[in-house]
Design a protein around this motif. Structure first.
Motif, mmCIF file in Angstrom:
data_model
loop_
_atom_site.group_PDB
_atom_site.id
_atom_site.type_symbol
_atom_site.label_atom_id
_atom_site.label_comp_id
_atom_site.label_asym_id
_atom_site.label_seq_id
_atom_site.Cartn_x
_atom_site.Cartn_y
_atom_site.Cartn_z
ATOM 1 N N THR A 1 0.819 -1.213 0.000
ATOM 2 C CA THR A 1 0.000 0.000 0.000
ATOM 3 C C THR A 1 0.855 1.267 0.000
ATOM 4 N N THR A 2 2.118 1.175 0.461
ATOM 5 C CA THR A 2 2.979 2.354 0.506
ATOM 6 C C THR A 2 3.395 2.821 -0.887
ATOM 7 N N ALA B 1 -1.945 7.829 0.922
ATOM 8 C CA ALA B 1 -2.492 7.753 2.277
ATOM 9 C C ALA B 1 -2.888 9.140 2.765
ATOM 10 N N ILE C 1 -11.242 4.433 2.728
ATOM 11 C CA ILE C 1 -10.185 3.566 3.236
ATOM 12 C C ILE C 1 -9.804 2.569 2.139
ATOM 13 N N ASN C 2 -8.576 2.055 2.245
ATOM 14 C CA ASN C 2 -8.180 0.992 1.319
ATOM 15 C C ASN C 2 -8.525 -0.366 1.921
ATOM 16 N N LYS D 1 -7.817 -1.021 5.496
ATOM 17 C CA LYS D 1 -8.502 -0.121 6.448
ATOM 18 C C LYS D 1 -7.678 1.115 6.787
ATOM 19 N N ILE D 2 -6.741 1.477 5.908
ATOM 20 C CA ILE D 2 -5.940 2.685 6.085
ATOM 21 C C ILE D 2 -6.642 3.841 5.385
ATOM 22 N N VAL E 1 -7.344 6.870 3.112
ATOM 23 C CA VAL E 1 -6.662 7.290 1.884
ATOM 24 C C VAL E 1 -7.344 8.525 1.313
#
Length: 209
Positions: free
Chosen positions: A30-31, A56, A67-68, A71-72, A74
């Motif tokens: 995801t980064t 993010a 969220i992605n 669950k982060i 974005v």
């Protein structure tokens, strides 16, 4: 000198083709979203139902509805769209994604992928959408450390963990090198603070490159 996690993400982002439709797996992949150039034309897809995901979210940007899959929180890019996760999986399974970036427990020299279960009695299996992505995406990139916590290689002659997909991985990005996989085995594309000879000795594998 080996790469940091953020430097690895930047290398992956650099190698994603312009204008590609891309899914970033949960965890380290995801980064990659934070390192895509504004003019990359890359459209990020999430398995929980979003096209046009941005980087993010930072302080003051958090929207609990954005969220992605991990669950982060974005951000969204202009033109972003939202849909049911069943439609999202149809996109994954239907061959509509150009690239997916996944984590892994093991990758074989021929591109087999094991990333959902270690087989340990106390391990919690986590398939998610990995099998759909591994088979549905046109190219599969893996981001992982070269060695496991116990010091054993994660790039192996043959996977010993339950497989996610067979012969599906195209490239493997690690902190010390980038590899291409294929029927003939591993090719080293780029190294960071090491040599092909040192990598071959560490992995116990013949390497081209």
């Amino acid at each position: 000198m080996s790469l940091s996690k953020q430097e690895m993400a930047a290398v992956v982002a650099r190698d994603i083709p312009h204008g590609a439709y891309v899914n970033l797996g949960i965890g380290q992949p995801t980064t990659v979203a934070d390192h895509l150039a504004p003019d990359s034309g890359v459209v990020l897809h999430t398995e929980n139902g979003m096209l046009g995901m941005g980087r993010a979210a930072r302080d003051g940007e958090v929207d609990p509805d954005l969220i992605n899959a991990g669950k982060i929180p974005v951000t969204e890019l202009p033109g972003a769209s939202y849909f049911h996760h069943a439609d999202s999986f149809a996109m994954m399974r239907g061959g509509h994604l150009d690239v997916c970036v996944l984590g892994a427990f093991q990758v074989s020299q021929h591109g087999d992928l094991a990333n959902w279960h270690t087989g340990a009695p106390d391990a919690i299996p986590a398939v998610g959408g990995a099998m759909d992505l591994a088979i549905g995406a046109k190219q599969v990139f893996v981001m992982m450390t070269l060695l496991a916590k116990d010091g054993t290689p994660k790039l192996v002659p043959d996977c010993t963990y339950p497989l996610t997909g067979v012969g599906c991985v195209d490239r493997v990005y690690t902190e010390v090198a980038t590899f291409a996989t294929g029927p003939a085995g591993l090719t080293v594309l780029e190294t960071f603070g090491t040599t092909v000879e040192e990598l071959s000795e560490t992995l116990g594998l013949a390497l081209a490159g």
